[in-house]
Design an enzyme around this catalytic site. Structure first.
Site, mmCIF file in Angstrom:
data_model
loop_
_atom_site.group_PDB
_atom_site.id
_atom_site.type_symbol
_atom_site.label_atom_id
_atom_site.label_comp_id
_atom_site.label_asym_id
_atom_site.label_seq_id
_atom_site.Cartn_x
_atom_site.Cartn_y
_atom_site.Cartn_z
ATOM 1 N N GLU A 144 0.862 -1.174 0.000
ATOM 2 C CA GLU A 144 0.000 0.000 0.000
ATOM 3 C C GLU A 144 0.906 1.234 0.000
ATOM 4 O O GLU A 144 1.921 1.257 0.702
ATOM 5 C CB GLU A 144 -0.896 0.018 1.244
ATOM 6 C CG GLU A 144 -2.052 -0.950 1.194
ATOM 7 C CD GLU A 144 -3.236 -0.409 0.398
ATOM 8 O OE1 GLU A 144 -3.130 0.705 -0.158
ATOM 9 O OE2 GLU A 144 -4.260 -1.101 0.328
ATOM 10 N N GLU A 280 -18.201 -1.148 -9.468
ATOM 11 C CA GLU A 280 -17.337 -2.048 -8.715
ATOM 12 C C GLU A 280 -18.109 -2.840 -7.670
ATOM 13 O O GLU A 280 -17.625 -3.865 -7.171
ATOM 14 C CB GLU A 280 -16.187 -1.278 -8.076
ATOM 15 C CG GLU A 280 -16.604 -0.165 -7.147
ATOM 16 C CD GLU A 280 -15.413 0.477 -6.439
ATOM 17 O OE1 GLU A 280 -14.337 -0.144 -6.413
ATOM 18 O OE2 GLU A 280 -15.566 1.579 -5.905
ATOM 19 N N ARG A 293 -16.872 -0.765 1.446
ATOM 20 C CA ARG A 293 -15.980 -1.742 0.840
ATOM 21 C C ARG A 293 -16.819 -2.727 0.042
ATOM 22 O O ARG A 293 -18.047 -2.783 0.161
ATOM 23 C CB ARG A 293 -15.184 -2.481 1.920
ATOM 24 C CG ARG A 293 -14.348 -1.582 2.827
ATOM 25 C CD ARG A 293 -13.135 -1.012 2.121
ATOM 26 N NE ARG A 293 -12.208 -2.034 1.679
ATOM 27 C CZ ARG A 293 -11.275 -2.606 2.437
ATOM 28 N NH1 ARG A 293 -11.151 -2.281 3.710
ATOM 29 N NH2 ARG A 293 -10.465 -3.520 1.934
ATOM 30 N N LEU A 294 -16.144 -3.560 -0.734
ATOM 31 C CA LEU A 294 -16.844 -4.512 -1.580
ATOM 32 C C LEU A 294 -16.892 -5.882 -0.910
ATOM 33 O O LEU A 294 -16.085 -6.196 -0.035
ATOM 34 C CB LEU A 294 -16.144 -4.615 -2.934
ATOM 35 C CG LEU A 294 -15.943 -3.281 -3.656
ATOM 36 C CD1 LEU A 294 -15.199 -3.488 -4.961
ATOM 37 C CD2 LEU A 294 -17.266 -2.592 -3.896
ATOM 38 N N TRP A 296 -16.065 -9.494 -1.190
ATOM 39 C CA TRP A 296 -15.052 -10.149 -2.010
ATOM 40 C C TRP A 296 -15.406 -11.617 -2.285
ATOM 41 O O TRP A 296 -14.701 -12.543 -1.898
ATOM 42 C CB TRP A 296 -13.688 -10.036 -1.342
ATOM 43 C CG TRP A 296 -13.195 -8.613 -1.249
ATOM 44 C CD1 TRP A 296 -13.885 -7.471 -1.538
ATOM 45 C CD2 TRP A 296 -11.906 -8.189 -0.830
ATOM 46 N NE1 TRP A 296 -13.108 -6.363 -1.317
ATOM 47 C CE2 TRP A 296 -11.880 -6.771 -0.881
ATOM 48 C CE3 TRP A 296 -10.763 -8.853 -0.396
ATOM 49 C CZ2 TRP A 296 -10.762 -6.030 -0.529
ATOM 50 C CZ3 TRP A 296 -9.647 -8.113 -0.044
ATOM 51 C CH2 TRP A 296 -9.645 -6.718 -0.119
ATOM 52 N N ASP A 398 -7.689 -5.320 -8.754
ATOM 53 C CA ASP A 398 -7.126 -4.578 -7.625
ATOM 54 C C ASP A 398 -6.126 -5.422 -6.836
ATOM 55 O O ASP A 398 -6.009 -6.630 -7.015
ATOM 56 C CB ASP A 398 -8.273 -4.126 -6.719
ATOM 57 C CG ASP A 398 -7.929 -2.900 -5.897
ATOM 58 O OD1 ASP A 398 -6.790 -2.397 -6.010
ATOM 59 O OD2 ASP A 398 -8.810 -2.434 -5.144
ATOM 60 N N GLU A 401 -0.595 -6.496 -3.825
ATOM 61 C CA GLU A 401 0.526 -6.095 -2.964
ATOM 62 C C GLU A 401 0.534 -6.827 -1.626
ATOM 63 O O GLU A 401 1.476 -6.686 -0.850
ATOM 64 C CB GLU A 401 0.467 -4.583 -2.658
ATOM 65 C CG GLU A 401 0.266 -3.695 -3.844
ATOM 66 C CD GLU A 401 -1.207 -3.410 -4.141
ATOM 67 O OE1 GLU A 401 -1.480 -2.426 -4.826
ATOM 68 O OE2 GLU A 401 -2.081 -4.185 -3.658
ATOM 69 N N ASP A 465 -4.731 4.889 -5.030
ATOM 70 C CA ASP A 465 -5.742 5.495 -4.160
ATOM 71 C C ASP A 465 -5.292 6.853 -3.633
ATOM 72 O O ASP A 465 -5.056 7.027 -2.427
ATOM 73 C CB ASP A 465 -6.046 4.556 -2.993
ATOM 74 C CG ASP A 465 -6.656 3.252 -3.446
ATOM 75 O OD1 ASP A 465 -7.093 3.170 -4.605
ATOM 76 O OD2 ASP A 465 -6.697 2.309 -2.634
ATOM 77 N N HIS A 530 -14.624 8.023 -10.111
ATOM 78 C CA HIS A 530 -14.727 7.131 -8.957
ATOM 79 C C HIS A 530 -15.511 7.863 -7.874
ATOM 80 O O HIS A 530 -15.268 9.037 -7.611
ATOM 81 C CB HIS A 530 -13.328 6.767 -8.445
ATOM 82 C CG HIS A 530 -13.279 5.529 -7.603
ATOM 83 N ND1 HIS A 530 -14.158 5.298 -6.565
ATOM 84 C CD2 HIS A 530 -12.451 4.449 -7.637
ATOM 85 C CE1 HIS A 530 -13.874 4.122 -6.009
ATOM 86 N NE2 HIS A 530 -12.848 3.586 -6.648
#
Length: 675
Positions: A144, A280, A293-294, A296, A398, A401, A465, A530
């Site tokens: 991040e 999204e 948030r999504l 997942w 996305d 990392e 971001d 976005h």
């Protein structure tokens, strides 16, 4: 031309008459050592420490001619055991130092290349804060990037205190151990281990690697453009963007189908050029303290997007594509996680159970992309059946990392070594799924994470971001630096979240910021909005007629310039030359061309200087020497080789074109131009 000058106990490598590398007993260029690293990850942010046990110069060198190269045997002193053995080979435009042997126990190496006063250095993947790397060091570890990225600011301090997530100038989703020098050469270190490239020394650049790298590769070229093209060939070329991208802005919406339909109608009623809807939240939403948030679990949410396949067909009949979102993790409370767990497709904790990662108030398993079976399953079930086959034309791919260094992987390789490779593995899975459905020319995906080789798989980067502000190290201006730095190492196509993404601690999007970001995005390969992480707290394009009209106008500017953009995309796909280019790429002889990182060339013929500071009505613009420039909006003709203050009202960012451009007719008919 690269040439080697061997001596009995020394060796030198030159590009023409310029010294690049020299190792001798008096000035050893290679050091070896041992260290113990500590990696502490918290939600993709890493605290990294090294306990250095030893660092020693390899002063004694034996140089042996061998075929068309040289074998280099390094010892600490003449009576010492062999510590390192390399093969040095040259070709007309480059050289390679390949590791043949390293003594057991060596896990730290330092490599020095010659430096000169006044030299500029660029690259190291996608850097956000500084285009010219000279005078600083850059740890290379995908993570991040941090919120704020400036330790002197309140937002960074608060992020550090509450989330260990403040970041610093060098943190990036996409590092790469590759740099270019104004001395007309580039260096790439073939390794995936943690590295730190240090450009602070007057006489040398020191490249630290927490391993013995496979090799160092040096490339030379007569021009910067040729050097970038060489690196593009080395790392791979991105495919062309799909034709539908050029139709206009991609509208990012994440409040369900009914909301998306309503806002699409609003956009089209304002004569907005729209190419796609990017929803999204197609797989669902999870509310957390960070924001929306999504969920997942990568399949269409019937509650938010009923009959998504049917709606994709309906949108397609109207000339609008539908885009989604995916990442390489599966939430433990979803339906896909137990399937992947039971089939052994997840990274494990070393005790035989699945490794669980905290992503901020929910836990996930890590799909193990070192397992061919796991890759095939993810492609077939998620990317193909659940996405491409129902009509989704692209997605944000996305993360990448977050691979923890303490998990066990199917290929048996240390996760510390695999960590930097993970974004490239992730990109390959996406690219293969698209290719296996024969949709490379029609679908796309975009990523923020990267590492060496991602260029060959990821068709489009986005800047990550950014904060919803004008801050120096995390705001709007950083997406320019990101595009220019990543473009120099072979990533031709880049874009960003219009308006930024991260809104925390009362930091919210302003109308001024949003309009400035729209103005910038119209002169990038892709325009995409976005809603950000806290949609309800932040201004959106549909919240006022003024913002709607502004986005509509600039979307028409973007669509008008599509023929020119397509020509630049073709060059990017064929040669690896980026669409957004630093001024020095075309104006090598102009010293002022090296001094700016907030304006850029859009292809060879347009110069763009977006407003990236708050509360200004004009900005300083440098017009490179040797050309006559025409102001895009007024037609005013200006001589090059000077700076001038250029008015920058909304919808008319400072943009100039070359007077002799073959595209002059297209530029002179741009929407919004005087007369």
């Amino acid at each position: 031309m690269m040439r080697v000058i061997p001596e009995s106990h020394a060796v030198s490598l030159y590009r023409g008459d310029a010294l690049l590398f020299r190792h001798s007993a008096e000035a050893p260029a290679i050091h070896v050592g041992r260290g113990q690293a500590r990696f502490d990850m918290y939600r993709g942010n890493f605290e990294i420490e090294d306990y250095l046990e030893a660092r020693e110069p390899l002063r004694h060198l034996e140089v042996l001619a061998e075929g068309d190269g040289h074998r280099l045997a390094f010892r600490r002193h003449a009576d010492d055991a062999l510590q390192l053995e390399l093969r040095l080979e040259t070709r007309g435009d480059g050289a390679t130092l390949t590791t043949l042997y390293a003594a057991p126990g060596i896990n730290r190496t330092w490599w020095r290349l010659a430096a000169e006063q006044g030299e500029h250095v660029w690259g190291c993947g996608e850097q956000m804060s500084y285009l010219d790397l000279r005078g600083r060091h850059f740890p290379l570890w995908t993570s991040e990037p941090g919120v704020g990225r400036d330790k002197s600011t309140y937002v960074t301090w608060r992020s550090d205190v509450e989330n260990r997530a403040g970041g610093d100038y060098y943190h990036t989703n996409y590092p790469q151990p590759t740099f270019l020098s104004s001395r007309y050469y580039a260096c790439h270190v073939e390794t995936s281990s943690y590295a730190d490239f240090d450009f602070r020394h007057e006489d040398f650049h020191e490249l630290q690697v927490w391993a013995v790298p496979e090799r160092l590769e040096l490339f030379a070229a007569p021009s910067y453009l040729a050097l970038v093209e060489t690196l593009g060939a080395r790392f791979g070329h991105q495919p062309r963007l799909p034709e539908w991208v050029y139709d206009g802005v991609i509208l990012g919406l994440k409040r369900g189908k009914a909301h998306a339909e309503e806002k699409l109608d609003q956009a089209l009623s304002a004569d907005m050029a729209v190419s796609a809807l990017w929803c999204e939240d197609w797989a669902g939403i999870r509310e957390t303290s960070f924001g929306a948030r999504l969920f997942w679990d990568w399949k269409a949410s019937e509650s938010r997007y009923p009959d998504l396949a049917g709606w994709c067909r309906e949108l397609g009949e109207r000339g609008i594509r539908f885009l989604g979102y995916v990442n390489p993790y599966l939430c433990v409370d979803g339906e896909l996680y137990p399937v992947a767990r039971d089939r052994g497709y997840l990274a494990t904790d070393g005790q035989g159970g699945p490794a669980i990662v905290d992503f901020g108030e929910f836990d996930c398993g890590v799909v193990d992309f070192t397992s061919p079976d796991a890759c095939a399953w993810f492609k077939d079930v998620i990317l193909k059946a659940n996405m491409l086959d129902i009509g989704i034309s692209g997605w944000m791919a996305d993360f990448g990392e977050y691979l923890p260094v303490d998990v066990a992987l199917a290929n048996g390789v240390s996760a510390e070594v695999e960590h930097n490779r993970w974004p490239t593995r992730w990109a390959r899975v996406n690219a293969e799924a698209v290719a296996e459905r024969d949709k490379t020319a029609d679908a796309t995906f975009f990523m923020r994470a990267g590492y060496t080789g991602v260029q060959a798989h990821c068709p489009l980067l986005w800047g990550g971001d950014q904060s919803v502000d004008f801050s120096r190290h995390d705001g709007i201006g950083t997406v320019i630096t990101a595009a220019l730095s990543s473009g120099l190492v072979g990533n031709a196509f880049h874009h960003s979240d219009i308006g930024g993404y991260t809104s925390l601690f009362g930091n919210v999007r302003s109308a001024e910021l949003f309009k400035r970001w729209v103005d910038l995005a119209a002169f990038t390969p892709v325009m995409r909005t976005h809603e950000c992480n806290r949609p309800g707290d932040n201004l959106q394009w549909f919240d006022s007629a003024e913002l709607t009209q502004h986005l509509a106008h600039m979307s028409r500017v973007y669509r008008h310039l599509a023929p020119y953009l397509k020509a630049q995309v073709e060059e990017g796909a064929e040669r690896g030359i980026p669409v957004q280019r630093p001024l020095f790429l075309h104006f090598e002889g102009d010293p002022e061309a090296y001094a700016t990182q907030t304006q850029y060339l859009y292809g060879p013929d347009l110069l763009v200087a977006p407003v990236v500071e708050e509360g200004v009505e004009a900005r300083d613009v440098y017009l490179p020497a040797g050309e006559t420039w025409v102001h895009l909006w007024s037609g005013a003709v200006e001589a090059g080789g000077r700076r001038l203050q250029v008015a920058a009202p909304d919808g008319r960012p400072p943009v100039f074109f070359r007077q002799e451009s073959a595209w002059r007719g297209l530029f002179e008919s741009v929407p919004g131009r005087d007369g």
